[in-house]
Scaffold this motif. Structure first.
Motif, mmCIF file in Angstrom:
data_model
loop_
_atom_site.group_PDB
_atom_site.id
_atom_site.type_symbol
_atom_site.label_atom_id
_atom_site.label_comp_id
_atom_site.label_asym_id
_atom_site.label_seq_id
_atom_site.Cartn_x
_atom_site.Cartn_y
_atom_site.Cartn_z
ATOM 1 N N ASN A 148 0.824 -1.215 0.000
ATOM 2 C CA ASN A 148 0.000 0.000 0.000
ATOM 3 C C ASN A 148 0.855 1.261 0.000
ATOM 4 N N ARG A 149 0.652 2.138 0.986
ATOM 5 C CA ARG A 149 1.367 3.422 0.973
ATOM 6 C C ARG A 149 2.872 3.270 1.188
ATOM 7 N N ALA A 150 3.311 2.076 1.622
ATOM 8 C CA ALA A 150 4.746 1.844 1.822
ATOM 9 C C ALA A 150 5.439 1.327 0.564
ATOM 10 N N ASN A 151 4.692 1.162 -0.534
ATOM 11 C CA ASN A 151 5.290 0.618 -1.757
ATOM 12 C C ASN A 151 6.479 1.432 -2.239
ATOM 13 N N SER A 152 6.412 2.739 -2.063
ATOM 14 C CA SER A 152 7.414 3.629 -2.661
ATOM 15 C C SER A 152 8.749 3.631 -1.921
ATOM 16 N N TYR A 153 8.811 2.986 -0.742
ATOM 17 C CA TYR A 153 10.076 2.993 0.007
ATOM 18 C C TYR A 153 10.391 1.645 0.659
ATOM 19 N N SER A 154 9.756 0.590 0.184
ATOM 20 C CA SER A 154 9.951 -0.700 0.856
ATOM 21 C C SER A 154 10.190 -1.838 -0.136
ATOM 22 N N ILE A 155 10.783 -2.905 0.401
ATOM 23 C CA ILE A 155 10.920 -4.175 -0.312
ATOM 24 C C ILE A 155 9.981 -5.164 0.346
ATOM 25 N N SER A 156 9.232 -5.897 -0.464
ATOM 26 C CA SER A 156 8.219 -6.814 0.066
ATOM 27 C C SER A 156 8.643 -8.266 -0.105
ATOM 28 N N ILE A 157 8.334 -9.058 0.923
ATOM 29 C CA ILE A 157 8.630 -10.501 0.909
ATOM 30 C C ILE A 157 7.348 -11.250 1.246
ATOM 31 N N GLU A 158 6.816 -11.996 0.271
ATOM 32 C CA GLU A 158 5.640 -12.848 0.490
ATOM 33 C C GLU A 158 6.119 -14.238 0.890
ATOM 34 N N CYS A 159 5.484 -14.797 1.912
ATOM 35 C CA CYS A 159 5.873 -16.130 2.388
ATOM 36 C C CYS A 159 4.699 -17.101 2.250
ATOM 37 N N CYS A 160 4.974 -18.215 1.614
ATOM 38 C CA CYS A 160 3.980 -19.283 1.559
ATOM 39 C C CYS A 160 3.858 -19.948 2.929
ATOM 40 N N HIS A 161 2.732 -20.617 3.164
ATOM 41 C CA HIS A 161 2.496 -21.247 4.474
ATOM 42 C C HIS A 161 1.622 -22.479 4.265
ATOM 43 N N PRO A 162 1.842 -23.519 5.043
ATOM 44 C CA PRO A 162 1.122 -24.776 4.804
ATOM 45 C C PRO A 162 -0.321 -24.792 5.307
ATOM 46 N N GLY A 163 -0.631 -24.045 6.368
ATOM 47 C CA GLY A 163 -1.951 -24.152 6.965
ATOM 48 C C GLY A 163 -2.667 -22.820 7.121
ATOM 49 N N GLU A 164 -3.901 -22.904 7.599
ATOM 50 C CA GLU A 164 -4.739 -21.713 7.781
ATOM 51 C C GLU A 164 -4.192 -20.759 8.835
ATOM 52 N N SER A 165 -3.400 -21.269 9.762
ATOM 53 C CA SER A 165 -2.879 -20.405 10.833
ATOM 54 C C SER A 165 -1.944 -19.330 10.285
ATOM 55 N N GLY A 166 -1.331 -19.614 9.136
ATOM 56 C CA GLY A 166 -0.389 -18.671 8.552
ATOM 57 C C GLY A 166 1.035 -18.832 9.068
ATOM 58 N N GLU A 167 1.275 -19.799 9.936
ATOM 59 C CA GLU A 167 2.631 -20.017 10.431
ATOM 60 C C GLU A 167 3.504 -20.543 9.298
ATOM 61 N N PHE A 168 4.701 -19.988 9.179
ATOM 62 C CA PHE A 168 5.606 -20.411 8.118
ATOM 63 C C PHE A 168 6.193 -21.780 8.447
ATOM 64 N N SER A 169 6.503 -22.546 7.396
ATOM 65 C CA SER A 169 7.270 -23.780 7.601
ATOM 66 C C SER A 169 8.681 -23.414 8.061
ATOM 67 N N VAL A 170 9.382 -24.378 8.594
ATOM 68 C CA VAL A 170 10.740 -24.122 9.071
ATOM 69 C C VAL A 170 11.620 -23.625 7.931
ATOM 70 N N ALA A 171 11.495 -24.264 6.766
ATOM 71 C CA ALA A 171 12.325 -23.879 5.615
ATOM 72 C C ALA A 171 12.000 -22.452 5.164
ATOM 73 N N THR A 172 10.723 -22.132 5.109
ATOM 74 C CA THR A 172 10.300 -20.770 4.703
ATOM 75 C C THR A 172 10.797 -19.750 5.714
ATOM 76 N N TYR A 173 10.618 -20.073 6.971
ATOM 77 C CA TYR A 173 11.013 -19.183 8.063
ATOM 78 C C TYR A 173 12.510 -18.878 7.994
ATOM 79 N N ASN A 174 13.314 -19.926 7.873
ATOM 80 C CA ASN A 174 14.761 -19.736 7.877
ATOM 81 C C ASN A 174 15.232 -18.921 6.681
ATOM 82 N N ARG A 175 14.625 -19.171 5.503
ATOM 83 C CA ARG A 175 14.995 -18.412 4.318
ATOM 84 C C ARG A 175 14.557 -16.949 4.436
#
Length: 257
Positions: A174-201
């Motif tokens: 949103n309004r931070a697009n002009s000054y930020s880098i975004s990182i989207e993380c995939c997740h295995p379940g509805e809770s949204g908790e990252f997998s260990v591999a995703t988290y570490n990367r």
């Protein structure tokens, strides 16, 4: 006889007047002498105040000059060449480039002059892959149901795809697009908790970006939630202690690198 008496009284009166004037002059002189140290002290005090005020003014100017110099030095320090390819800059992370085509819905091509934040997201689609989310962003060019993208997508197995060059904005924060880098993380379940591999990367990539752009993880790494109030990344909004732990790991990674 009366004339002589009158003359005597006149001389006596004049003598009394003269003596009285002399006493007054003498007492005035004595008072002046007594007041001289006090007057001198007051004068010295006034001069001292003027001198101190002048020195303070000069000191303030010098302090301002020092502050301006420090600010300039910091500005030079934090002014770095924008990264285009993260794969080239961070070869150890095995980042794969798969840039979106330039279009108004996911990669407008607008340049970023200065990076001051790293924004962490979750995809909101449990079980989806990094490539699948990247391809969804690409599809918006032909099927513009919304505007969305991210600089990076990290998959369930820790694979990292760069979707947008880092010197261009992505439609993620949103309004931070002009000054930020975004990182989207995939997740295995509805809770949204990252997998260990995703988290570490995500920790490793965030640490590298903070180090390159001279960012402080505690101040400059934020959640999408911190920009808009959106529950993203969900697990780390609902569990702020887990977010604090994530920031701690980023700091540790920076210290060890």
């Amino acid at each position: 006889m009366q004339g002589n008496e009158s003359n005597k009284r006149d001389r006596h009166r004049n003598e009394n007047i003269r003596q009285d004037r002399h006493r007054k002059n003498k007492s005035g002189f004595v008072l002046f002498c007594r007041l001289m140290p006090m007057l001198g002290g007051c004068l010295a005090m006034i001069v001292g105040v003027i001198i101190v005020t002048t020195l303070n003014a000069r000191g303030t100017e010098e302090e301002l000059n020092v502050k301006e110099t420090i600010t300039s030095v910091l500005a030079v320090k934090t002014s770095v060449d924008p990264i285009v390819s993260a794969a080239e800059q961070f070869p150890d992370l095995d980042i794969r480039e798969d840039y979106l085509s330039i279009n108004e819905y996911s990669r407008p091509g607008d340049k970023i002059d200065n990076i001051s934040k790293i924004v962490i997201h979750y995809t909101g689609n449990p079980g989806t892959t990094a490539q699948g989310n990247r391809d969804y962003f690409e599809s918006l060019a032909e099927n513009p149901v919304t505007s969305a993208s991210s600089h990076f997508v990290i998959g369930l197995d820790g694979e990292i795809i760069q979707c947008v060059p880092l010197n261009e904005i992505a439609y993620a924060s949103n309004r931070a697009n002009s000054y930020s880098i975004s990182i989207e993380c995939c997740h295995p379940g509805e809770s949204g908790e990252f997998s260990v591999a995703t988290y570490n990367r995500c920790v490793a990539l965030t640490a590298e970006l903070c180090d390159y752009y001279h960012l402080d993880p505690e101040e400059d790494v934020i959640r999408h939630y911190d920009v808009t109030g959106k529950e993203c990344p969900r697990y780390y909004v609902e569990h702020p202690e887990e977010w604090d732990m994530f920031i701690g790991f980023v700091k540790k990674q920076m210290e060890e690198s």
